[in-house]
Design a protein around this motif. Sequence first.
Motif: not given
Length: 194
Positions: A96-97, A111-113, A116-118, A122-124
Amino acid sequence: MSWTKTFIESLKEWDGCTQGKHLTLNDLAFYLGLTIGGKTKIENIDKALENLEGRILYLVTKESIIEKFLIESLISYTTEYLASFNNNRGYSIIRDKDLVNHFEQEGIPVPESLSKGVERLESLSDVLTSEYSLAEWERIIATNFSRVNRRLLFDKDFKKSFKAHQKFYESLSEEDKNKTVRELLREKRESKLP
């Protein structure tokens, strides 16, 4: 209860525990339905669980797929699918990056999606939510499809299939009744040879 009903009830129980925080029941049912040839349309996703159950029953009754085999396959596939959210997380982040970089290099708005997906990947908290979702599924399956419960389901299937076997046996000649199924099949094959 049948293998199918137990599986469907397990999915509902999982949804009650996870409350769609990671993945909704309809999303999971939609995905599972697609894997076994279901035809649920995205606009009918609210009926995904019903459609999944209908597809399972169709495969068992019309296509003669053994219910135990199909449900055990779906349990295994569901477990792998839920595990993949964390098992493939690193690859997903990199992919995705790279996609975000490609958009930026081409001067195309990201795209915002995708952004937000990335962030989510990356979120714990997303890692923990994914782990909780999988752990709840494994707990539910360990209970609902325990060794004892599988035995009870198998015995129920055996009693149902006994009637079909009895009909088959009664249709045989007296001579064929003393042969094994393997011998009968071999004779049938050999009679078709030129």
